[in-house]
Design a protein around this motif. Structure first.
Motif, PDB file in Angstrom:
ATOM      1  N   CYS A  81      19.909  74.333 -47.123  1.00 51.94           N
ATOM      2  CA  CYS A  81      19.865  74.602 -45.683  1.00 51.94           C
ATOM      3  C   CYS A  81      18.577  75.344 -45.366  1.00 51.94           C
ATOM      4  CB  CYS A  81      21.066  75.435 -45.254  1.00 51.94           C
ATOM      5  SG  CYS A  81      21.001  75.980 -43.525  1.00 51.94           S
ATOM      6  N   PRO A  83      17.407  77.185 -42.281  1.00 48.53           N
ATOM      7  CA  PRO A  83      17.761  77.665 -40.940  1.00 48.53           C
ATOM      8  C   PRO A  83      16.526  77.831 -40.059  1.00 48.53           C
ATOM      9  CG  PRO A  83      18.705  79.041 -42.677  1.00 48.53           C
ATOM     10  CD  PRO A  83      17.654  78.186 -43.312  1.00 48.53           C
ATOM     11  N   SER A  87      17.556  73.738 -37.371  1.00 48.09           N
ATOM     12  CA  SER A  87      18.004  73.881 -38.752  1.00 48.09           C
ATOM     13  C   SER A  87      18.172  72.519 -39.421  1.00 48.09           C
ATOM     14  CB  SER A  87      19.344  74.622 -38.799  1.00 48.09           C
ATOM     15  OG  SER A  87      19.210  75.939 -38.321  1.00 48.09           O
ATOM     16  N   ILE A 175      26.144  79.236 -35.235  1.00 49.09           N
ATOM     17  CA  ILE A 175      25.887  78.997 -36.657  1.00 49.09           C
ATOM     18  C   ILE A 175      27.145  78.481 -37.338  1.00 49.09           C
ATOM     19  CG2 ILE A 175      25.364  80.129 -38.856  1.00 49.09           C
ATOM     20  CD1 ILE A 175      23.386  81.905 -37.309  1.00 49.09           C
ATOM     21  N   TYR A 201      22.646  83.686 -42.496  1.00 47.98           N
ATOM     22  CA  TYR A 201      23.390  82.490 -42.893  1.00 47.98           C
ATOM     23  C   TYR A 201      24.292  82.760 -44.095  1.00 47.98           C
ATOM     24  CZ  TYR A 201      21.585  79.069 -39.629  1.00 47.98           C
ATOM     25  OH  TYR A 201      21.318  78.353 -38.478  1.00 47.98           O
TER      26      TYR A 201
END
Length: 233
Positions: A81, A83, A87, A175, A201
């Motif tokens: 991931c 972000p 993202s 998120i 995150y």
């Protein structure tokens, strides 16, 4: 050697996207040389793929970061991931990017905070980790994101959400929905970002009972070096 939006339609030279699955060889093969009298300049291509409905997705720059951390991942399938404003959730298998999806989480947060009725309930304050976690947990409940978003306002009206905690709650909500929409499959999520974003995150993933690790946020330098090593091959 450069990567990112410098190779976009609005950049120095538009470089066609390479298609997934793609690793170092496929991305290097898509590099394009720029005519410049002061030296030799190359731009990396970026990547494209399509979702299950056939809608295209694109990235420019993130693929170079991933090339810089492949040696940290090893064989097998991994979830990364990245972000940010837009993202990226990326599936890597045996050192190739096989699929990815983009989520406009950071941009949506900025828009809702500054240009919607929700922003009228928000006052500046430090990060409220409890309110953030509440937003993440709310994202897992029924109702959908559009309904959940109005709760930022309604909870504030009923005194359940302090104005100084509203931004943290909104962030957690967005998120959390991003994580659910990304279709996480259960393996560790490798976060490729700044320490500050990794903390945010990582907290969200922990609230949802998911594991995460942090990769080198300066991986783009290594990725560019690896692409440059292919110029004479």
């Amino acid at each position: 050697l450069m990567s990112g939006m410098v190779g976009s339609r609005q950049g120095w030279l538009e470089v066609p996207y390479a298609a997934c699955p793609a690793g170092l060889g496929e991305i290097a093969a898509g590099m394009r040389k720029v005519a410049w009298e002061r030296g030799e300049v190359w731009i990396a291509p970026g990547l494209t793929c399509r979702d299950d409905a056939g809608v295209p997705d694109v990235m420019r720059g993130e693929e170079t970061q991933i090339l810089g951390v492949l040696d940290q991942l090893g064989a097998g399938r991994h979830t990364i991931c990245l972000p940010g404003t837009h993202s990226k959730w990326i599936e890597v298998e045996n050192s190739k990017i096989v699929h990815f999806s983009t989520h406009m989480t950071g941009e949506a947060f900025a828009v809702f905070k500054s240009h919607s009725i929700l922003g009228r309930m928000i006052k500046d304050g430090g990060t409220d980790r409890n309110a953030f976690a509440d937003g993440v947990r709310r994202s897992a409940e029924d109702g959908g994101m559009l309904h959940h978003l109005f709760g930022v306002r309604s909870r504030g009206l009923f005194g359940e959400l302090p104005d100084t905690a509203a931004a943290s709650y909104l962030s957690g909500l967005l998120i959390g929905h991003e994580i659910h929409a990304a279709g996480f499959r259960g393996q560790t999520v490798h976060l490729l970002c700044t320490p500050q974003l990794a903390d945010v995150y990582g907290h969200a993933l922990d609230v949802l009972g998911l594991e995460s690790s942090t990769l080198d946020s300066n991986a783009v330098t290594t990725g560019l070096f690896r692409l440059a090593s292919r110029l004479n091959k």
